[in-house]
Scaffold this motif. Structure first.
Motif, PDB file in Angstrom:
ATOM      1  N   THR A  32       0.872  -1.168   0.000  1.00 65.46           N
ATOM      2  CA  THR A  32       0.000   0.000   0.000  1.00 65.46           C
ATOM      3  C   THR A  32       0.915   1.225   0.000  1.00 65.46           C
ATOM      4  O   THR A  32       1.875   1.289   0.774  1.00 65.46           O
ATOM      5  N   TYR A  34       1.712   5.249   0.393  1.00 70.64           N
ATOM      6  CA  TYR A  34       1.300   6.489   1.054  1.00 70.64           C
ATOM      7  C   TYR A  34       2.255   7.614   0.658  1.00 70.64           C
ATOM      8  O   TYR A  34       3.453   7.390   0.457  1.00 70.64           O
ATOM      9  N   GLN A  49      -3.850  13.762  -5.748  1.00 70.01           N
ATOM     10  CA  GLN A  49      -5.271  13.415  -5.801  1.00 70.01           C
ATOM     11  C   GLN A  49      -5.780  13.343  -7.232  1.00 70.01           C
ATOM     12  O   GLN A  49      -6.592  12.473  -7.568  1.00 70.01           O
ATOM     13  N   THR A  54      -5.033   6.319  -6.369  1.00 67.97           N
ATOM     14  CA  THR A  54      -4.900   5.111  -5.540  1.00 67.97           C
ATOM     15  C   THR A  54      -3.952   5.319  -4.358  1.00 67.97           C
ATOM     16  O   THR A  54      -3.942   4.518  -3.424  1.00 67.97           O
ATOM     17  N   LYS A  56      -2.629   6.780  -0.945  1.00 69.87           N
ATOM     18  CA  LYS A  56      -3.198   7.344   0.272  1.00 69.87           C
ATOM     19  C   LYS A  56      -2.351   8.521   0.734  1.00 69.87           C
ATOM     20  O   LYS A  56      -1.117   8.460   0.718  1.00 69.87           O
TER      21      LYS A  56
END
Length: 339
Positions: A32, A34, A49, A54, A56
């Motif tokens: 994931t 970030y 954004q 996808t 974070k």
């Protein structure tokens, strides 16, 4: 809980994100991703954004530097392994696989660094980390593949998995449980040397730090605070002294720090002779800051420190006096390096 989270710290780095995020997304299917933003004012958050939905986003409340920036951001990340990655890192295919495998099979290994090559000259090691870091008796850091300003060409000479003393913050893998146990980075460092301090504390706790060459990344280096910046000189000299106060064995503590400060003074005089007056002042400023902070840092010392923390007694002597500028040359003259 995710297995691995790639966390990229950003401050006004929209151009770097545009250039390097695509490789991270393309080759990090296991993770994931970030971006931890240190209150950027260049539109970084909106850019992510709009272009990388996808990913974070973690919004820190200010520009807290590397140390507090990551400490704050990682409170919002739930993963077994943190991959702390600079915004100027290009990753390669399967870069995460050997890291995950090492963590899975070596339970005592707490921190891992990949091979870090120079994005601008991809056949050579990069300054910040190269093929894994070590320090000398007086706290001067150096790497396999990089000693002071001498960078080696990557000819496969460091393609062995091995234990190291410190892993570069440019691309730094750590188990969440270890990060939490160590209470993260020392926030008063702001930036520079905080990863060496964290690694030293990890070693004092009995953890192992490894270099894994089958994971390869390319680093621009100096993209957020260039090499010639006096602020970087100040932070490196100050933080190195504070790190010694925290982590050196009790025996010889004050002698080593005193001698290190003499060596710093010589470096300051060298800056003066080179006409680098701002850097000479930065060394002096670093020492005055150290005087002010040192008593507080003595209170941060733990009950146990490893006795044999250094690989060579003086990398300064070996490099500048004996003219040993390549790590392999030093290894041939010193048999204390773990491989």
């Amino acid at each position: 809980m995710d297995k691995i989270a790639v966390v990229i710290l950003n401050w006004n780095g929209v151009k770097l994100l545009e250039q390097f995020l695509p490789s991270v997304i393309q080759f990090s299917e296991e993770a994931t991703i970030y971006v931890a933003d240190n209150a950027s004012t260049d539109g970084s958050v909106n850019f992510i954004q709009q272009n990388f939905p996808t990913i974070k986003i973690i919004k820190n409340t200010g520009n807290h530097g590397f140390a507090k920036g990551y400490n704050d951001a990682l409170k919002e990340v739930n993963a077994e392994i943190y991959a702390l990655v600079n915004s100027d890192i290009e990753v390669t295919e399967n870069w995460l696989k050997p890291i995950i495998e090492t963590f899975n099979t070596e339970k005592q290994t707490a921190i891992i660094q990949p091979k870090i090559l120079d994005f601008k000259n991809k056949e050579y090691f990069e300054y910040a980390g190269a093929a894994g870091g070590f320090i000398d008796k007086f706290g001067f850091p150096f790497c396999r593949g990089r000693i002071f300003d001498t960078l080696e060409k990557d000819n496969g000479q460091y393609d062995d998995n091995c234990e190291i003393f410190w892993a570069s913050g440019a691309c730094f893998f750590i188990r969440k449980e270890v990060y939490d146990d160590l209470k993260g980075f020392d926030e008063s460092f702001f930036a520079h040397q905080e990863e060496i301090d964290l690694c030293w504390r990890a070693l004092n706790e009995g953890y192992i730090i490894k270099y894994t060459p089958s994971s390869v990344v390319y680093h621009v280096g100096g993209a957020t605070l260039e090499q010639g910046n006096p602020k970087k000189t100040y932070l490196n000299f100050r933080n190195s002294l504070l790190m010694l106060v925290k982590n050196l064995p009790k025996r010889g503590l004050f002698f080593i720090i005193f001698f290190r400060m003499i060596l710093d003074g010589i470096a300051g005089l060298r800056f003066l002779t080179q006409g680098k007056f701002k850097h000479a002042f930065a060394v002096l400023h670093a020492h005055f800051s150290f005087y002010y902070l040192s008593l507080g840092y003595l209170k941060k010392r733990k009950d146990f420190q490893i006795q044999k923390y250094y690989t060579v007694k003086s990398i300064v002597f070996l490099y500048y006096i004996k003219k040993l500028i390549v790590f392999k040359e030093i290894f041939n003259n010193n048999q204390n390096i773990k491989n």
